[in-house]
Scaffold this motif. Sequence first.
Motif, PDB file in Angstrom:
ATOM      1  N   ALA A 106       3.217 -84.539 -44.747  1.00 24.87           N
ATOM      2  CA  ALA A 106       4.549 -83.940 -44.826  1.00 24.87           C
ATOM      3  C   ALA A 106       4.597 -82.448 -44.471  1.00 24.87           C
ATOM      4  CB  ALA A 106       5.152 -84.179 -46.208  1.00 24.87           C
ATOM      5  N   PRO A 107       3.717 -81.594 -45.029  1.00 21.56           N
ATOM      6  CA  PRO A 107       3.807 -80.171 -44.669  1.00 21.56           C
ATOM      7  C   PRO A 107       3.569 -79.915 -43.186  1.00 21.56           C
ATOM      8  CG  PRO A 107       2.546 -80.453 -46.690  1.00 21.56           C
ATOM      9  CD  PRO A 107       2.728 -81.817 -46.109  1.00 21.56           C
ATOM     10  N   ASP A 108       2.568 -80.589 -42.601  1.00 24.02           N
ATOM     11  CA  ASP A 108       2.304 -80.381 -41.181  1.00 24.02           C
ATOM     12  C   ASP A 108       3.422 -80.942 -40.315  1.00 24.02           C
ATOM     13  OD1 ASP A 108      -0.087 -79.047 -41.540  1.00 24.02           O
ATOM     14  OD2 ASP A 108      -1.317 -80.853 -41.434  1.00 24.02           O
ATOM     15  N   LEU A 109       3.967 -82.088 -40.688  1.00 26.13           N
ATOM     16  CA  LEU A 109       5.093 -82.657 -39.947  1.00 26.13           C
ATOM     17  C   LEU A 109       6.290 -81.712 -40.003  1.00 26.13           C
ATOM     18  CD1 LEU A 109       6.262 -85.111 -38.415  1.00 26.13           C
ATOM     19  CD2 LEU A 109       6.961 -86.041 -40.633  1.00 26.13           C
ATOM     20  N   ALA A 110       6.535 -81.139 -41.168  1.00 24.46           N
ATOM     21  CA  ALA A 110       7.653 -80.199 -41.317  1.00 24.46           C
ATOM     22  C   ALA A 110       7.470 -78.984 -40.419  1.00 24.46           C
ATOM     23  CB  ALA A 110       7.777 -79.769 -42.778  1.00 24.46           C
ATOM     24  N   ARG A 111       6.275 -78.409 -40.409  1.00 24.02           N
ATOM     25  CA  ARG A 111       6.035 -77.240 -39.561  1.00 24.02           C
ATOM     26  C   ARG A 111       6.175 -77.593 -38.085  1.00 24.02           C
ATOM     27  NH1 ARG A 111       1.582 -76.946 -43.229  1.00 24.02           N
ATOM     28  NH2 ARG A 111       1.908 -75.351 -44.834  1.00 24.02           N
ATOM     29  N   GLY A 112       5.634 -78.739 -37.689  1.00 19.72           N
ATOM     30  CA  GLY A 112       5.699 -79.127 -36.290  1.00 19.72           C
ATOM     31  C   GLY A 112       7.114 -79.321 -35.796  1.00 19.72           C
ATOM     32  N   VAL A 113       7.942 -80.009 -36.586  1.00 16.69           N
ATOM     33  CA  VAL A 113       9.332 -80.237 -36.188  1.00 16.69           C
ATOM     34  C   VAL A 113      10.133 -78.941 -36.251  1.00 16.69           C
ATOM     35  CG1 VAL A 113      11.463 -81.443 -36.792  1.00 16.69           C
ATOM     36  CG2 VAL A 113       9.286 -82.663 -36.868  1.00 16.69           C
ATOM     37  N   MET A 114       9.922 -78.154 -37.274  1.00 20.78           N
ATOM     38  CA  MET A 114      10.703 -76.932 -37.418  1.00 20.78           C
ATOM     39  C   MET A 114      10.378 -75.893 -36.355  1.00 20.78           C
ATOM     40  SD  MET A 114      12.959 -77.281 -39.716  1.00 20.78           S
ATOM     41  CE  MET A 114      13.039 -79.040 -39.373  1.00 20.78           C
ATOM     42  N   LEU A 115       9.208 -75.978 -35.726  1.00 17.20           N
ATOM     43  CA  LEU A 115       8.913 -75.072 -34.623  1.00 17.20           C
ATOM     44  C   LEU A 115       9.885 -75.274 -33.464  1.00 17.20           C
ATOM     45  CD1 LEU A 115       5.016 -74.999 -34.621  1.00 17.20           C
ATOM     46  CD2 LEU A 115       6.532 -73.014 -34.800  1.00 17.20           C
ATOM     47  N   LEU A 116      10.460 -76.481 -33.344  1.00 16.62           N
ATOM     48  CA  LEU A 116      11.515 -76.694 -32.353  1.00 16.62           C
ATOM     49  C   LEU A 116      12.725 -75.831 -32.695  1.00 16.62           C
ATOM     50  CD1 LEU A 116      13.012 -78.057 -30.041  1.00 16.62           C
ATOM     51  CD2 LEU A 116      13.506 -79.976 -31.592  1.00 16.62           C
ATOM     52  N   LEU A 117      13.107 -75.807 -33.967  1.00 17.78           N
ATOM     53  CA  LEU A 117      14.246 -74.983 -34.372  1.00 17.78           C
ATOM     54  C   LEU A 117      13.946 -73.494 -34.197  1.00 17.78           C
ATOM     55  CD1 LEU A 117      15.606 -76.804 -37.553  1.00 17.78           C
ATOM     56  CD2 LEU A 117      15.922 -77.325 -35.136  1.00 17.78           C
ATOM     57  N   ILE A 118      12.706 -73.106 -34.458  1.00 18.08           N
ATOM     58  CA  ILE A 118      12.316 -71.713 -34.238  1.00 18.08           C
ATOM     59  C   ILE A 118      12.478 -71.345 -32.762  1.00 18.08           C
ATOM     60  CG2 ILE A 118      10.346 -70.133 -34.216  1.00 18.08           C
ATOM     61  CD1 ILE A 118      11.404 -70.479 -36.980  1.00 18.08           C
ATOM     62  N   ALA A 119      12.018 -72.232 -31.875  1.00 20.48           N
ATOM     63  CA  ALA A 119      12.142 -71.972 -30.433  1.00 20.48           C
ATOM     64  C   ALA A 119      13.604 -71.847 -30.032  1.00 20.48           C
ATOM     65  CB  ALA A 119      11.453 -73.081 -29.641  1.00 20.48           C
ATOM     66  N   LEU A 120      14.451 -72.745 -30.540  1.00 19.94           N
ATOM     67  CA  LEU A 120      15.879 -72.696 -30.213  1.00 19.94           C
ATOM     68  C   LEU A 120      16.528 -71.422 -30.747  1.00 19.94           C
ATOM     69  CD1 LEU A 120      16.814 -76.415 -30.980  1.00 19.94           C
ATOM     70  CD2 LEU A 120      16.763 -75.340 -28.716  1.00 19.94           C
ATOM     71  N   ALA A 121      16.126 -71.011 -31.934  1.00 18.41           N
ATOM     72  CA  ALA A 121      16.711 -69.812 -32.541  1.00 18.41           C
ATOM     73  C   ALA A 121      16.294 -68.532 -31.819  1.00 18.41           C
ATOM     74  CB  ALA A 121      16.322 -69.730 -34.010  1.00 18.41           C
ATOM     75  N   HIS A 122      15.128 -68.547 -31.165  1.00 16.44           N
ATOM     76  CA  HIS A 122      14.604 -67.321 -30.566  1.00 16.44           C
ATOM     77  C   HIS A 122      14.893 -67.175 -29.079  1.00 16.44           C
ATOM     78  CE1 HIS A 122      11.357 -66.738 -33.928  1.00 16.44           C
ATOM     79  NE2 HIS A 122      12.594 -66.540 -34.338  1.00 16.44           N
ATOM     80  N   ALA A 123      14.991 -68.281 -28.358  1.00 22.11           N
ATOM     81  CA  ALA A 123      15.083 -68.192 -26.896  1.00 22.11           C
ATOM     82  C   ALA A 123      16.270 -67.349 -26.444  1.00 22.11           C
ATOM     83  CB  ALA A 123      15.162 -69.593 -26.296  1.00 22.11           C
ATOM     84  N   HIS A 124      17.435 -67.540 -27.059  1.00 22.16           N
ATOM     85  CA  HIS A 124      18.624 -66.805 -26.611  1.00 22.16           C
ATOM     86  C   HIS A 124      18.512 -65.309 -26.876  1.00 22.16           C
ATOM     87  CE1 HIS A 124      20.672 -65.808 -30.461  1.00 22.16           C
ATOM     88  NE2 HIS A 124      19.948 -66.809 -30.913  1.00 22.16           N
ATOM     89  N   MET A 125      17.591 -64.894 -27.757  1.00 25.84           N
ATOM     90  CA  MET A 125      17.423 -63.473 -28.034  1.00 25.84           C
ATOM     91  C   MET A 125      16.758 -62.731 -26.882  1.00 25.84           C
ATOM     92  SD  MET A 125      16.307 -63.468 -32.045  1.00 25.84           S
ATOM     93  CE  MET A 125      17.335 -64.242 -33.298  1.00 25.84           C
ATOM     94  N   TYR A 126      16.186 -63.471 -25.946  1.00 22.61           N
ATOM     95  CA  TYR A 126      15.578 -62.851 -24.772  1.00 22.61           C
ATOM     96  C   TYR A 126      16.586 -62.676 -23.631  1.00 22.61           C
ATOM     97  CZ  TYR A 126      10.932 -63.536 -26.814  1.00 22.61           C
ATOM     98  OH  TYR A 126       9.818 -63.488 -27.628  1.00 22.61           O
ATOM     99  N   LEU A 127      17.814 -63.146 -23.830  1.00 22.54           N
ATOM    100  CA  LEU A 127      18.838 -62.993 -22.815  1.00 22.54           C
ATOM    101  C   LEU A 127      19.494 -61.615 -22.925  1.00 22.54           C
ATOM    102  CD1 LEU A 127      20.553 -66.508 -23.053  1.00 22.54           C
ATOM    103  CD2 LEU A 127      18.571 -65.807 -21.679  1.00 22.54           C
ATOM    104  N   SER A 128      20.270 -61.263 -21.921  1.00 23.21           N
ATOM    105  CA  SER A 128      20.925 -59.949 -21.902  1.00 23.21           C
ATOM    106  C   SER A 128      22.429 -60.082 -21.686  1.00 23.21           C
ATOM    107  CB  SER A 128      20.320 -59.081 -20.795  1.00 23.21           C
ATOM    108  OG  SER A 128      18.943 -58.905 -20.989  1.00 23.21           O
ATOM    109  N   PRO A 129      23.143 -60.702 -22.627  1.00 26.57           N
ATOM    110  CA  PRO A 129      24.599 -60.821 -22.477  1.00 26.57           C
ATOM    111  C   PRO A 129      25.278 -59.481 -22.728  1.00 26.57           C
ATOM    112  CG  PRO A 129      23.929 -61.648 -24.614  1.00 26.57           C
ATOM    113  CD  PRO A 129      22.667 -61.303 -23.878  1.00 26.57           C
ATOM    114  N   LYS A 130      26.499 -59.353 -22.220  1.00 24.04           N
ATOM    115  CA  LYS A 130      27.234 -58.104 -22.395  1.00 24.04           C
ATOM    116  C   LYS A 130      27.799 -57.976 -23.810  1.00 24.04           C
ATOM    117  CE  LYS A 130      28.533 -57.721 -17.526  1.00 24.04           C
ATOM    118  NZ  LYS A 130      29.665 -57.659 -16.550  1.00 24.04           N
TER     119      LYS A 130
END
Length: 365
Positions: free
Chosen positions: A10-34
């Motif tokens: 369970a703990p490893d499964l939780a970390r593995g799946v939640m890394l998808l949410l981490i990626a989604l939460a962070h990717a847009h922060m590398y963009l440069s919107p106005k």
Amino acid sequence: MLTSTRRALAPDLARGVMLLLIALAHAHMYLSPKETGFRSYALDGSPLDLVVTGLQVTLVDGRAMPMFAALFGYGFVQIAARRGDDARRVLRRRSAWLFVFGCAHALLLFFGDVLAAYGLLGLVLAGAVRWKDRSLLVFAGLWLAVHGAALTLAGLRIAEFGGASGLASATDPVTAMIDRITLWSALTPFLVIDLVVPFLLGVWAARRRMLIEPQEHQKALRAITFIGIGTAVAGGIPLALVDTGLWNGAPEVTLYVLHGLSGVAGGLGYAALMGLLAVHLSPGPVVTALAACGERSMTCYLLQSVVFVAVFVPYAGGLGTELGTAAASGIAVLTWLATVATAEALRRNDVRGPAETLLRRLAYR
């Protein structure tokens, strides 16, 4: 090399799946919107961009990080059980090195690093593994007021000056590094405040072995799942409407605070959901690969930042000034899948993640 000790799923499964949410939460922060909303998403995106923004503000942002904080506290109890009288010294040394890892991550790759925040949290609250249950719960309840106050201050600042956006616009590595470390130093204290409650509740849950023996706690896990995720959705939708431009004139700072506090419940709900899934899922190829990713979560987390810098920043791939939220999220999903495949390849060769190996050597000597 890995030991033969069988790890709980369970703990490893939780970390593995939640890394998808981490990626989604962070990717847009590398963009440069106005212009951006409270969660740093572009306000002038396409209809698809705004749909993705609404979904992520509701289900992703501020929900994955509390889950990792709960698992961080959970791990503290497990380490303390193995180390005995030496536990607090080992936990503090491990936390100090985690802080160093986070500083390097922020300096080189990403202003939104959370490793340093976890390290500071561990340094301050290493003794919490010996607190009584009542002390854990009372302190966590009282800390919610502190958390709410910190969210209010952050919300007022965002309302006046805007969110953290445009950092990907720096055209040279030195300027980008200065920008990152400046913003990271301001954000990290707020992150530590955000993590205290889920960390303490993770310690409380670990004493009951709720994720180590999830089959014995299914009723409690179901309740935490439905209440936690339901609270996160209810608390996230109002701010999602604001950040997609569908609700104007709303009390934005209040909704920002509601979003942040409900995220704590959401993180706990997601962790409980992974516990339930661990009971009912057979360890097939997909589950095994996700667990391998979770076992190497720090390595995979750092790899995400490496990919995002290579793809988005102007002095590398340069796509941060061209893509919208939906495209960035698509890249986030592909990046996560690549880290899952990498972790599975390491598992098949009986190799730990390099970041985990280095931290273990430094912490345990």
